[in-house]
Motif scaffolding. Structure first.
Motif, PDB file in Angstrom:
ATOM      1  N   TYR A 185       8.075  48.545 102.412  1.00  0.00           N
ATOM      2  CA  TYR A 185       7.597  48.287 103.770  1.00  0.00           C
ATOM      3  C   TYR A 185       6.920  49.539 104.317  1.00  0.00           C
ATOM      4  N   GLN A 228       4.659  45.525 107.612  1.00  0.00           N
ATOM      5  CA  GLN A 228       4.630  44.515 106.560  1.00  0.00           C
ATOM      6  C   GLN A 228       5.688  44.836 105.517  1.00  0.00           C
ATOM      7  N   ALA A 241       5.653  39.826 108.171  1.00  0.00           N
ATOM      8  CA  ALA A 241       4.780  40.629 109.029  1.00  0.00           C
ATOM      9  C   ALA A 241       5.365  40.641 110.435  1.00  0.00           C
ATOM     10  N   ARG A 278       6.574  43.768 101.540  1.00  0.00           N
ATOM     11  CA  ARG A 278       6.040  43.181 100.300  1.00  0.00           C
ATOM     12  C   ARG A 278       6.976  43.544  99.149  1.00  0.00           C
ATOM     13  N   ARG A 279       6.790  42.894  98.004  1.00  0.00           N
ATOM     14  CA  ARG A 279       7.605  43.200  96.819  1.00  0.00           C
ATOM     15  C   ARG A 279       7.407  44.649  96.376  1.00  0.00           C
ATOM     16  N   LEU A 319      12.556  45.796  98.268  1.00  0.00           N
ATOM     17  CA  LEU A 319      11.182  45.537  98.685  1.00  0.00           C
ATOM     18  C   LEU A 319      10.580  46.814  99.268  1.00  0.00           C
ATOM     19  N   ASP A 357       1.127  44.818  96.515  1.00  0.00           N
ATOM     20  CA  ASP A 357       1.357  43.428  96.092  1.00  0.00           C
ATOM     21  C   ASP A 357       0.611  42.503  97.044  1.00  0.00           C
ATOM     22  N   PRO A 358      -0.105  41.510  96.513  1.00  0.00           N
ATOM     23  CA  PRO A 358      -0.888  40.641  97.394  1.00  0.00           C
ATOM     24  C   PRO A 358      -0.057  39.682  98.251  1.00  0.00           C
ATOM     25  N   THR A 359       1.199  39.463  97.885  1.00  0.00           N
ATOM     26  CA  THR A 359       2.033  38.511  98.622  1.00  0.00           C
ATOM     27  C   THR A 359       2.746  39.199  99.779  1.00  0.00           C
ATOM     28  N   LEU A 360       2.420  38.759 100.978  1.00  0.00           N
ATOM     29  CA  LEU A 360       3.065  39.264 102.186  1.00  0.00           C
ATOM     30  C   LEU A 360       4.340  38.461 102.418  1.00  0.00           C
ATOM     31  N   LEU A 361       5.491  39.135 102.464  1.00  0.00           N
ATOM     32  CA  LEU A 361       6.770  38.455 102.656  1.00  0.00           C
ATOM     33  C   LEU A 361       7.167  38.364 104.128  1.00  0.00           C
TER      34      LEU A 361
END
Length: 121
Positions: free
Chosen positions: A94, A46, A59, A48-49, A92, A53-57
């Motif tokens: 990962y 994954q 996967a 993410r920022r 970001l 962070d709850p927002t997955l950019l």
């Protein structure tokens, strides 16, 4: 393409992702000097920022074809140009986890991914 042999886990590595371009990386896991046979294993990565962070950019998994695992210890990560085009141009976070057939999870790879902004669109 260069294949990186991993000395210890988790392997911490800064990645550079070019927005709008195919991103492919290969790693080989040789625990104890012997190639890991990944038959029956699954992998997930994954981006993410930041950690937590709850927002997955993005996967990538063995289920969606973004990661392939070989019987020779080879791990191939592939993000398409369409997938990288959606990533914001910034640093970001990962990680990549491997799950054995017995359900044991190993963090294999982690770090930051610097996304370089695309100019030609």
């Amino acid at each position: 393409m260069t294949t990186v042999t991993i000395p210890e886990l988790p392997y911490v590595q800064q990645q550079t992702v070019y927005q709008g371009a195919t991103w492919r990386k290969q790693y080989r896991w040789l625990p104890g000097g012997t190639a890991q046979n990944f038959t029956g294993w699954v992998a997930r990565m994954q981006i993410r920022r930041a950690p937590g962070d709850p927002t997955l950019l993005l996967a990538l998994t063995t289920a969606n074809g973004g990661i392939t695992l070989g019987v020779d210890g080879l791990i191939t990560i592939l993000a398409t140009d369409e997938q990288t085009a959606t990533l914001p141009p910034r640093r970001l976070a990962y990680d990549l986890e491997l799950e054995s057939p017995a359900g044991e999870v190993t963090r294999f790879l982690m770090g930051s991914a610097a996304v370089s902004a695309e100019v030609t669109v």
